[in-house]
Scaffold this motif. Structure first.
Motif, short mmCIF file in Angstrom:
data_model
loop_
_atom_site.label_atom_id
_atom_site.label_comp_id
_atom_site.label_asym_id
_atom_site.label_seq_id
_atom_site.Cartn_x
_atom_site.Cartn_y
_atom_site.Cartn_z
N GLY A 1 37.03 40.86 43.17
CA GLY A 1 37.53 41.67 42.07
C GLY A 1 36.55 42.04 40.99
O GLY A 1 36.96 42.45 39.89
N ASN A 2 35.25 41.95 41.25
CA ASN A 2 34.27 42.28 40.20
C ASN A 2 34.36 43.74 39.79
O ASN A 2 34.37 44.06 38.59
CB ASN A 2 32.86 41.95 40.68
N LEU A 3 34.42 44.65 40.75
CA LEU A 3 34.56 46.06 40.42
C LEU A 3 35.97 46.36 39.91
O LEU A 3 36.15 47.16 38.99
CB LEU A 3 34.25 46.92 41.65
N THR A 4 36.95 45.69 40.47
CA THR A 4 38.35 45.91 40.06
C THR A 4 38.52 45.68 38.56
O THR A 4 39.14 46.48 37.86
CB THR A 4 39.29 44.96 40.82
N VAL A 5 37.99 44.58 38.07
CA VAL A 5 38.13 44.25 36.65
C VAL A 5 37.46 45.30 35.78
O VAL A 5 38.01 45.72 34.75
CB VAL A 5 37.56 42.85 36.37
N ARG A 6 36.29 45.76 36.20
CA ARG A 6 35.60 46.79 35.41
C ARG A 6 36.39 48.10 35.41
O ARG A 6 36.43 48.80 34.39
CB ARG A 6 34.20 47.00 35.97
N ALA A 7 37.00 48.44 36.53
CA ALA A 7 37.82 49.65 36.58
C ALA A 7 39.03 49.52 35.66
O ALA A 7 39.41 50.47 34.96
CB ALA A 7 38.26 49.92 38.02
N LEU A 8 39.65 48.35 35.65
CA LEU A 8 40.80 48.13 34.76
C LEU A 8 40.42 48.29 33.30
O LEU A 8 41.16 48.88 32.51
CB LEU A 8 41.37 46.73 35.00
N VAL B 1 41.17 37.93 47.92
CA VAL B 1 42.21 38.64 47.18
C VAL B 1 42.89 37.71 46.18
O VAL B 1 43.20 38.10 45.05
CB VAL B 1 43.23 39.27 48.15
N THR B 2 43.12 36.46 46.57
CA THR B 2 43.72 35.49 45.66
C THR B 2 42.84 35.28 44.42
O THR B 2 43.34 35.25 43.29
CB THR B 2 43.94 34.15 46.37
N ARG B 3 41.53 35.16 44.63
CA ARG B 3 40.62 34.99 43.50
C ARG B 3 40.59 36.25 42.65
O ARG B 3 40.53 36.18 41.41
CB ARG B 3 39.22 34.64 44.00
N ALA B 4 40.61 37.42 43.29
CA ALA B 4 40.61 38.68 42.54
C ALA B 4 41.85 38.81 41.68
O ALA B 4 41.78 39.25 40.52
CB ALA B 4 40.50 39.85 43.51
N ARG B 5 42.98 38.42 42.24
CA ARG B 5 44.25 38.49 41.49
C ARG B 5 44.18 37.59 40.24
O ARG B 5 44.62 38.00 39.15
CB ARG B 5 45.41 38.09 42.39
N ARG B 6 43.63 36.39 40.39
CA ARG B 6 43.49 35.50 39.23
C ARG B 6 42.54 36.09 38.20
O ARG B 6 42.78 36.03 36.99
CB ARG B 6 42.98 34.12 39.68
N LYS B 7 41.45 36.66 38.69
CA LYS B 7 40.43 37.21 37.78
C LYS B 7 40.99 38.39 36.99
O LYS B 7 40.65 38.57 35.81
CB LYS B 7 39.21 37.64 38.59
N ALA B 8 41.82 39.19 37.62
CA ALA B 8 42.34 40.40 36.98
C ALA B 8 43.55 40.14 36.09
O ALA B 8 43.97 41.04 35.36
CB ALA B 8 42.70 41.43 38.04
#
Length: 222
Positions: free
Chosen positions: A68-75, A93-100
């Motif tokens: 989720g590194n890019l996902t968070v920046r997009a958000l 995906v689980t880690r990305a969901r927590r990060k976001a």
């Protein structure tokens, strides 16, 4: 999701999954974010988000979101956008969901880039960062066809990935024996062949990755 036999068109590097885990091996995943920071990839995510011009109420899809590194920046850059992020690795995906969490609304899906579970013409942007070089050319072609399918006419695919025309391989490619720069140099041609109006916006060189290129690809309007 099945874990055996391997997906017939995915390079799994000997993993028992039918996908390549975000960190190459499941047990490396807790160190993945530190690794990408040390490799100097964070400025690439920022540059890709800037080039994608995400302002406004856009429908945005990220393929191969990893942790989720890019996902968070997009958000953070696009609070009005409707963002969906996908990856075949459920642990990532689980880690990305927590990060976001707390960054804004985002939908996560466990899915392959070459088998997207979305209707035709659902998105205004598709984003991909440092993922496509893990796929063989046949899988890339399928993933690009899916990106075309889910984009609306006039929508754009934005890619940053390893490779660059007439660029030497980076240290990582030499260590792993995978000719990422050479394969990545063919990526703009594959994108063009998928029907996109394609531009290589910029090429950078990272110490370990070697050359990386930014590609902007527009699905022509109808």
């Amino acid at each position: 999701m099945t874990e055996n036999p391997p997906h017939p068109v995915a390079r799994t590097w000997g993993n028992r999954h039918d996908y390549l885990p975000a960190a190459g091996r499941d047990f490396f995943l807790p160190a993945y974010d530190l690794l990408v920071r040390l490799l100097g990839t964070h400025p690439l995510y920022d540059e890709l988000v800037t080039q994608a011009e995400l302002a406004g109420e856009l429908d945005v899809l990220e393929i191969g979101c990893g942790t989720g590194n890019l996902t968070v920046r997009a958000l953070r850059a696009a609070p009005s956008a409707r963002i969906t992020a996908t990856d075949p690795d459920p642990r990532a995906v689980t880690r990305a969901r927590r990060k976001a969490a707390g960054e804004g609304p985002v939908r996560f899906e466990t899915a392959y880039a070459q088998e997207l579970p979305f209707a035709d013409a659902s998105f205004d942007r598709v984003l991909s960062s440092l993922m496509l070089h893990h796929l063989d050319d046949g899988t890339k072609v399928s993933a690009l066809a899916e990106a075309w399918r889910v984009l609306r006419p006039g929508g754009r695919l934005h890619i940053v990935d390893v490779g660059g025309a007439d660029q030497p391989e980076g240290l990582m490619s030499r260590l792993t024996g995978h000719r990422h720069a050479a394969a990545g140099a063919r990526l703009p041609q594959l994108v063009e062949a998928a029907g996109f109006d394609t531009t290589v916006v910029a090429t950078r060189r990272l110490r370990v990755f070697g050359p990386v290129s930014f590609i902007r690809a527009t699905r022509p309007g109808e």
